[in-house]
Design a protein around this motif. Structure first.
Motif, short mmCIF file in Angstrom:
data_model
loop_
_atom_site.label_atom_id
_atom_site.label_comp_id
_atom_site.label_asym_id
_atom_site.label_seq_id
_atom_site.Cartn_x
_atom_site.Cartn_y
_atom_site.Cartn_z
N ALA A 74 -10.69 9.10 0.47
CA ALA A 74 -9.52 9.95 0.22
C ALA A 74 -9.79 11.37 0.71
O ALA A 74 -8.93 12.02 1.31
CB ALA A 74 -9.19 9.95 -1.27
N TYR A 75 -11.01 11.84 0.46
CA TYR A 75 -11.42 13.17 0.91
C TYR A 75 -11.25 13.28 2.43
O TYR A 75 -10.66 14.23 2.93
CB TYR A 75 -12.88 13.42 0.52
N GLN A 76 -11.78 12.28 3.15
CA GLN A 76 -11.70 12.31 4.62
C GLN A 76 -10.27 12.35 5.10
O GLN A 76 -9.92 13.12 5.99
CB GLN A 76 -12.42 11.09 5.21
N LEU A 77 -9.44 11.51 4.49
CA LEU A 77 -8.03 11.43 4.87
C LEU A 77 -7.35 12.79 4.70
O LEU A 77 -6.67 13.29 5.60
CB LEU A 77 -7.32 10.38 4.01
N LEU A 78 -7.55 13.41 3.53
CA LEU A 78 -6.89 14.68 3.25
C LEU A 78 -7.51 15.83 4.04
O LEU A 78 -6.80 16.71 4.52
CB LEU A 78 -6.95 14.99 1.75
N ASP A 79 -8.84 15.79 4.20
CA ASP A 79 -9.54 16.83 4.95
C ASP A 79 -9.03 16.87 6.39
O ASP A 79 -8.76 17.94 6.95
CB ASP A 79 -11.05 16.56 4.91
N GLU A 80 -8.84 15.69 6.99
CA GLU A 80 -8.35 15.61 8.37
C GLU A 80 -6.94 16.16 8.50
O GLU A 80 -6.54 16.62 9.56
CB GLU A 80 -8.37 14.15 8.86
N LYS A 81 -6.19 16.12 7.41
CA LYS A 81 -4.80 16.61 7.44
C LYS A 81 -4.72 18.08 7.00
O LYS A 81 -3.63 18.62 6.80
CB LYS A 81 -3.90 15.73 6.57
N GLY A 82 -5.88 18.70 6.81
CA GLY A 82 -5.88 20.14 6.52
C GLY A 82 -5.82 20.52 5.06
O GLY A 82 -5.60 21.68 4.73
N TYR A 83 -6.01 19.56 4.18
CA TYR A 83 -6.01 19.87 2.75
C TYR A 83 -7.38 20.41 2.33
O TYR A 83 -8.40 20.09 2.93
CB TYR A 83 -5.70 18.62 1.91
N ASN A 84 -7.37 21.22 1.26
CA ASN A 84 -8.60 21.77 0.69
C ASN A 84 -9.05 20.83 -0.43
O ASN A 84 -8.42 20.77 -1.49
CB ASN A 84 -8.29 23.17 0.14
N VAL A 85 -10.08 20.06 -0.17
CA VAL A 85 -10.49 19.01 -1.11
C VAL A 85 -11.99 19.04 -1.40
O VAL A 85 -12.78 19.53 -0.59
CB VAL A 85 -10.11 17.60 -0.59
N ARG A 86 -12.36 18.50 -2.56
CA ARG A 86 -13.75 18.26 -2.93
C ARG A 86 -13.84 16.84 -3.45
O ARG A 86 -12.89 16.32 -4.02
CB ARG A 86 -14.20 19.19 -4.06
N ASN A 87 -15.02 16.25 -3.29
CA ASN A 87 -15.26 14.90 -3.82
C ASN A 87 -16.12 15.02 -5.06
O ASN A 87 -17.17 15.66 -5.04
CB ASN A 87 -15.95 14.05 -2.76
N MET A 88 -15.68 14.40 -6.18
CA MET A 88 -16.50 14.42 -7.38
C MET A 88 -17.59 13.37 -7.24
O MET A 88 -17.32 12.18 -7.15
CB MET A 88 -15.66 14.15 -8.64
N THR A 89 -18.84 13.83 -7.22
CA THR A 89 -19.97 12.93 -7.00
C THR A 89 -20.16 11.98 -8.18
O THR A 89 -19.97 12.38 -9.33
CB THR A 89 -21.27 13.73 -6.79
N GLY A 90 -20.48 10.73 -7.87
CA GLY A 90 -20.78 9.77 -8.93
C GLY A 90 -19.58 9.15 -9.61
O GLY A 90 -19.70 8.16 -10.31
N GLY A 91 -18.40 9.74 -9.37
CA GLY A 91 -17.17 9.18 -9.92
C GLY A 91 -17.16 9.09 -11.44
O GLY A 91 -17.93 9.74 -12.13
N MET A 92 -16.26 8.25 -11.95
CA MET A 92 -16.09 8.12 -13.39
C MET A 92 -17.31 7.49 -14.07
O MET A 92 -17.50 7.64 -15.27
CB MET A 92 -14.82 7.31 -13.71
N LEU A 93 -18.15 6.82 -13.29
CA LEU A 93 -19.39 6.26 -13.86
C LEU A 93 -20.28 7.37 -14.40
O LEU A 93 -21.06 7.16 -15.32
CB LEU A 93 -20.16 5.46 -12.80
N GLU A 94 -20.17 8.58 -13.80
CA GLU A 94 -21.00 9.71 -14.21
C GLU A 94 -20.27 10.66 -15.16
O GLU A 94 -20.81 11.68 -15.57
CB GLU A 94 -21.45 10.51 -12.97
#
Length: 101
Positions: A74-94
Motif C-alpha cells: 500500500a505504501y508503494q502504491l501511494l508513494d508512487e502517486k505522490g502521497y506522504n506515507v509511512r509504513n507501520m513496522t511489524g503490523g498489528m502483530l506488534e
C-alpha cells in the motif's frame, strides 16, 4: 526505494496524544473485525486503487496491516502517486495498545 517507517509504539504515542493522525488499515474485513487502531480508516488493499479519492493528499498517512507486508505494498502504491506515507513496522502483530472493535 527508501521506505519511511514508523514503529507501533510511536503510533500508539501519537494516538494517545490525540494527534491528528491518518491511519489506514489495509487488512481484510474479518481481520479488522477483531480490532483496529482507534480512529483508523479501513480500506482493504485490493480496494485501495479505486478509493484514492478518500485519501487526503495534504496529510501524512500511516499504513497498517497484520505484519507489515500488505501495508508495504500500500505504501508503494501511494508513494508512487505522490502521497506522504509511512509504513507501520511489524503490523498489528506488534501492536500492544488498545484496539476498537
Amino acid at each position: 526505494m527508501n521506505m519511511k517507517e514508523i514503529k507501533p509504539e510511536d503510533v500508539a504515542k501519537k494516538v494517545k496524544n490525540n494527534e491528528n493522525l491518518s491511519i489506514i488499515d489495509v487488512r481484510e474485513d474479518e481481520e479488522v473485525a477483531q480490532g483496529k487502531i482507534s480512529g483508523a480508516t479501513h480500506i482493504p488493499l485490493g480496494e485501495l486503487p479505486d478509493r484514492l479519492d478518500e485519501i487526503d493528499q495534504s496529510k501524512e498517512h500511516i499504513m497498517v496491516c497484520r505484519s507489515g507486508g500488505r501495508s508495504g505494498k500500500a505504501y508503494q502504491l501511494l508513494d508512487e502517486k505522490g502521497y506522504n506515507v509511512r509504513n507501520m513496522t511489524g503490523g498489528m502483530l506488534e501492536w500492544k495498545d488498545d484496539v476498537e472493535k
